[in-house]
Write a protein that holds these residues in place. Sequence first.
Motif, short mmCIF file in Angstrom:
data_model
loop_
_atom_site.label_atom_id
_atom_site.label_comp_id
_atom_site.label_asym_id
_atom_site.label_seq_id
_atom_site.Cartn_x
_atom_site.Cartn_y
_atom_site.Cartn_z
N LEU A 51 -7.08 51.85 -40.90
CA LEU A 51 -6.08 51.07 -40.17
C LEU A 51 -6.74 50.25 -39.07
CD1 LEU A 51 -3.59 54.04 -39.85
CD2 LEU A 51 -3.24 52.07 -41.35
N TYR A 52 -6.10 49.16 -38.70
CA TYR A 52 -6.65 48.29 -37.67
C TYR A 52 -5.50 47.68 -36.88
CZ TYR A 52 -9.14 44.36 -35.51
OH TYR A 52 -9.66 43.46 -34.62
N ILE A 53 -5.69 47.51 -35.57
CA ILE A 53 -4.67 46.91 -34.69
C ILE A 53 -5.23 45.62 -34.11
CG2 ILE A 53 -3.32 47.19 -32.57
CD1 ILE A 53 -3.45 50.23 -33.11
N GLY A 54 -4.46 44.55 -34.14
CA GLY A 54 -4.91 43.27 -33.60
C GLY A 54 -3.74 42.45 -33.09
N SER A 55 -4.03 41.25 -32.61
CA SER A 55 -2.97 40.36 -32.12
C SER A 55 -3.25 38.94 -32.60
CB SER A 55 -2.89 40.40 -30.60
OG SER A 55 -4.09 39.95 -30.00
N THR A 56 -2.19 38.17 -32.80
CA THR A 56 -2.33 36.81 -33.30
C THR A 56 -1.03 36.02 -33.17
OG1 THR A 56 -2.90 35.47 -35.26
CG2 THR A 56 -1.69 37.50 -35.64
N PRO A 57 -1.12 34.69 -33.04
CA PRO A 57 0.09 33.86 -33.07
C PRO A 57 0.42 33.41 -34.49
CG PRO A 57 -1.77 32.53 -32.42
CD PRO A 57 -2.30 33.92 -32.59
N ASN A 58 -0.48 33.69 -35.44
CA ASN A 58 -0.30 33.24 -36.81
C ASN A 58 -0.71 34.35 -37.79
OD1 ASN A 58 -0.57 31.94 -39.39
ND2 ASN A 58 -0.78 29.97 -38.36
N PRO A 59 0.18 35.28 -38.10
CA PRO A 59 -0.15 36.42 -38.97
C PRO A 59 -0.69 36.02 -40.35
CG PRO A 59 1.87 36.87 -37.78
CD PRO A 59 1.55 35.44 -37.52
N PRO A 60 -0.11 35.05 -41.08
CA PRO A 60 -0.68 34.71 -42.39
C PRO A 60 -2.13 34.25 -42.32
CG PRO A 60 1.55 33.83 -42.19
CD PRO A 60 1.15 34.32 -40.83
N ARG A 61 -2.43 33.39 -41.34
CA ARG A 61 -3.81 32.90 -41.19
C ARG A 61 -4.74 34.05 -40.82
NH1 ARG A 61 -4.37 28.87 -36.48
NH2 ARG A 61 -4.25 30.84 -35.31
N ARG A 62 -4.29 34.91 -39.92
CA ARG A 62 -5.13 36.02 -39.48
C ARG A 62 -5.41 36.99 -40.63
NH1 ARG A 62 -9.26 36.92 -36.44
NH2 ARG A 62 -9.26 38.92 -35.32
N LEU A 63 -4.42 37.23 -41.47
CA LEU A 63 -4.63 38.11 -42.63
C LEU A 63 -5.66 37.50 -43.57
CD1 LEU A 63 -3.86 40.66 -44.16
CD2 LEU A 63 -2.01 39.37 -45.25
N SER A 64 -5.61 36.19 -43.76
CA SER A 64 -6.60 35.52 -44.60
C SER A 64 -8.00 35.67 -44.03
CB SER A 64 -6.25 34.03 -44.73
OG SER A 64 -5.02 33.85 -45.40
N GLN A 65 -8.11 35.66 -42.71
CA GLN A 65 -9.40 35.86 -42.06
C GLN A 65 -9.91 37.29 -42.29
OE1 GLN A 65 -8.31 34.71 -38.06
NE2 GLN A 65 -9.27 32.70 -38.28
N HIS A 66 -9.03 38.27 -42.13
CA HIS A 66 -9.43 39.65 -42.35
C HIS A 66 -9.88 39.89 -43.79
CE1 HIS A 66 -8.57 41.37 -38.47
NE2 HIS A 66 -7.31 40.97 -38.48
N ASN A 67 -9.28 39.15 -44.72
CA ASN A 67 -9.61 39.34 -46.14
C ASN A 67 -10.74 38.43 -46.61
OD1 ASN A 67 -7.84 41.44 -46.81
ND2 ASN A 67 -6.12 40.03 -47.03
N GLY A 68 -11.33 37.66 -45.68
CA GLY A 68 -12.48 36.84 -46.03
C GLY A 68 -12.16 35.56 -46.76
N VAL A 69 -10.86 35.20 -46.82
CA VAL A 69 -10.47 33.96 -47.50
C VAL A 69 -10.88 32.75 -46.66
CG1 VAL A 69 -8.52 32.63 -48.40
CG2 VAL A 69 -8.53 35.13 -48.60
N VAL A 70 -10.74 32.87 -45.34
CA VAL A 70 -11.20 31.83 -44.42
C VAL A 70 -12.07 32.48 -43.36
CG1 VAL A 70 -9.20 30.34 -44.79
CG2 VAL A 70 -9.13 32.07 -43.00
N LYS A 71 -12.82 31.68 -42.62
CA LYS A 71 -13.73 32.22 -41.62
C LYS A 71 -12.95 32.88 -40.48
CE LYS A 71 -17.60 29.06 -42.38
NZ LYS A 71 -18.48 28.05 -41.74
N GLY A 72 -13.56 33.92 -39.91
CA GLY A 72 -12.93 34.64 -38.81
C GLY A 72 -12.71 36.09 -39.19
N GLY A 73 -11.85 36.75 -38.46
CA GLY A 73 -11.60 38.16 -38.74
C GLY A 73 -12.53 39.04 -37.95
N ALA A 74 -12.21 40.30 -37.90
CA ALA A 74 -12.99 41.27 -37.13
C ALA A 74 -14.06 41.91 -38.00
CB ALA A 74 -12.06 42.34 -36.57
N ALA A 75 -15.17 42.29 -37.37
CA ALA A 75 -16.28 42.91 -38.09
C ALA A 75 -15.82 44.21 -38.75
CB ALA A 75 -17.43 43.18 -37.13
N ARG A 76 -14.89 44.92 -38.11
CA ARG A 76 -14.42 46.21 -38.64
C ARG A 76 -13.66 46.05 -39.95
NH1 ARG A 76 -12.11 49.28 -33.21
NH2 ARG A 76 -14.07 49.26 -32.02
#
Length: 370
Positions: free
Chosen positions: A26-51
């Motif tokens: 599990l992971y806890i984070g914050s964002t103004p754009n959940p769809p974009r942030r999920l794409s970052q976590h899944n490696g679809v676009v650049k960004g996301g947390a190392a964990r």
Amino acid sequence: MAIQNKPIPALYTVYILRSTVRHASLYIGSTPNPPRRLSQHNGVVKGGAARTSRGNLRPWEMVGLVSGFPSMVAALKFEWALTNPHMSLHIPSSSRLTVSNGSKANGRPRRPSKSLISILSNLHLLLCVPSFSRWPLKLHFFAPDIFTAWQKWCATANEPLRATLSVVTDFERTASSSTEAATGGKGGKGISSTISDSEEEGEEQGEQLEPWGIHALPLDYMPIKEHVVKGQGVFDFEREGDCIVCRKRIDSGVGLHALCTNGDCEGVGHVSCWGRHFLPAHEVTHDSHIIPIEGRCPKCGGQIQWVDMMKELTLRLRGKKDVEKLLKAKRRRVIKAKAVKAAEKTTAKATARTPTKASAKATAKIALLE
């Protein structure tokens, strides 16, 4: 510390992420754009947390989130408290549910490992503590098992959530399962809906169902567009009139004035007067709250959420660019709709004379408008 001169954000969330491969991750984070942030976590676009970058844990899914934060800083405070419930000063020592089981090399308490129950229990606790209990927050769940676990915790928790806290669900829509949109937890109401036969037929034919979960969240100010437009008509043309609470004349451009959020009601009042109206004097004591949650408009009698009224106010005073963007988007849609309608009329008239050629021309014209 400088005060940020920005409007209340259209959306800012603190989310719970879960690995679809290993549910215990599990992971806890914050964002103004959940769809974009999920794409970052899944490696679809650049960004996301190392964990969340480990390939053997992807893809991740957002199973729940909290929205309604009055600022980015407010969301970050809540995120830190939820991530570090063993250290957060927002949680009284007597109420703390999570404790550290050791120390780091620098002497700071070691962060305990996360589990679903620990996250949900501390989430419930933070929504009850004085620091956050009156914030205009909304709790969203996108996975049935997570919502079930939340309900079980709420049923055994010592302290109930405030009745005005909105808890909603939005589960994946499929032809074989029903979708429930509900308010749950203590004091909540449930509203369930199922997929219609036409939606099932649409899915069989390959059509996409309506967006759900994080993809259905409003990422901009579009939900309050009509309120913003109404505000422009009132304040830009100095039609404030008298305060609907104290009945004194409102001086245009002097002081803070808020507008009723209900339909065509143009009730305007001093912010201080709105506050006194929502928090009557006989209810105010030395330890009472000074920021209201909701109340009724003295003019139309309709229910008003304080945060909705303040969102329009801060957008009007601090979000000129956001308002321009919102209204430009509206004008583009209106222009496009009128153009398409005109093209369709031309098609209908021309088709009566030369059906095949006219239809082809009109189709090409409409396609250019898309």
